[in-house]
Scaffold this active site. Structure first.
Site, short mmCIF file in Angstrom:
data_model
loop_
_atom_site.label_atom_id
_atom_site.label_comp_id
_atom_site.label_asym_id
_atom_site.label_seq_id
_atom_site.Cartn_x
_atom_site.Cartn_y
_atom_site.Cartn_z
N HIS A 2 -19.91 2.17 32.24
CA HIS A 2 -20.58 2.52 30.98
C HIS A 2 -21.98 3.05 31.25
CE1 HIS A 2 -22.24 -1.46 31.82
NE2 HIS A 2 -23.27 -1.11 31.04
N HIS A 47 -27.96 6.26 33.45
CA HIS A 47 -27.18 6.31 34.68
C HIS A 47 -25.95 5.40 34.54
CE1 HIS A 47 -29.38 2.58 35.02
NE2 HIS A 47 -28.42 2.16 35.82
#
Length: 169
Positions: free
Chosen positions: A120, A39
């Site tokens: 990220h 995620h």
């Protein structure tokens, strides 16, 4: 309850992230993040009481997230925690979204840390060496339109992430 706000990739994109995690693991070692846990964290909320989790779920369920596109096209490495990640360009929308969420959360009395935000996807943890230049090229597009309030529960096999609420599409 340990909570965070996140963008959760659709299944096909999550599968691709998992393939990249496998490739990185072959080169770097470390501990691979399970596909179900891949995620983008927008805001770490830390430990919250159950009533606060319910308030946050209601707040997020009423929110509309502006749709956006994120081009993932590079590998990265956070040396201190030994994290290998993928990230990319076209981050302006993500940065605006994160800033807006942070301001709303601070209005609710929740201080979002850290203040610095590097969008990220964490693929590996506890890596002792940076990613090799021989890692596969990354070229993925992620269209997002909803955020999730996620519960992080420790287990003997690592953390398990469970979405508790979603923003409106």
């Amino acid at each position: 309850m340990r909570l965070f706000l996140a963008l959760v990739p659709p299944p096909e994109l999550r599968r691709r992230f998992g393939e990249l995690a496998d490739a990185a693991h072959e080169h770097c070692g470390g501990r691979r993040v399970a596909d179900d846990n891949l995620h983008l964290t927008l805001a770490f909320l830390g430990e919250q009481p159950k009533h606060r989790a319910e308030e946050l779920a209601d707040w997020l369920s009423g929110m509309h997230i502006a749709p956006g596109q994120w081009r993932l096209d590079r590998w990265g490495h956070f040396t201190g925690p030994g994290i290998v990640w993928i990230g990319g360009t076209s981050e302006t929308g993500l940065i605006r979204l994160r800033q807006s969420l942070r301001e709303d959360l601070e209005g609710l009395g929740i201080d979002v840390r850290p203040r610095r935000f590097t969008p990220h996807i964490t693929l590996l943890r506890r890596v002792e060496q940076p990613p090799a230049t021989s890692l596969p090229e990354v070229a993925l597009d992620w269209s997002y339109s909803r955020a999730a309030l996620v519960l992080s529960e420790p287990t003997h096999r690592g953390s398990r992430y469970t979405p508790l609420a979603w923003s409106r599409a």
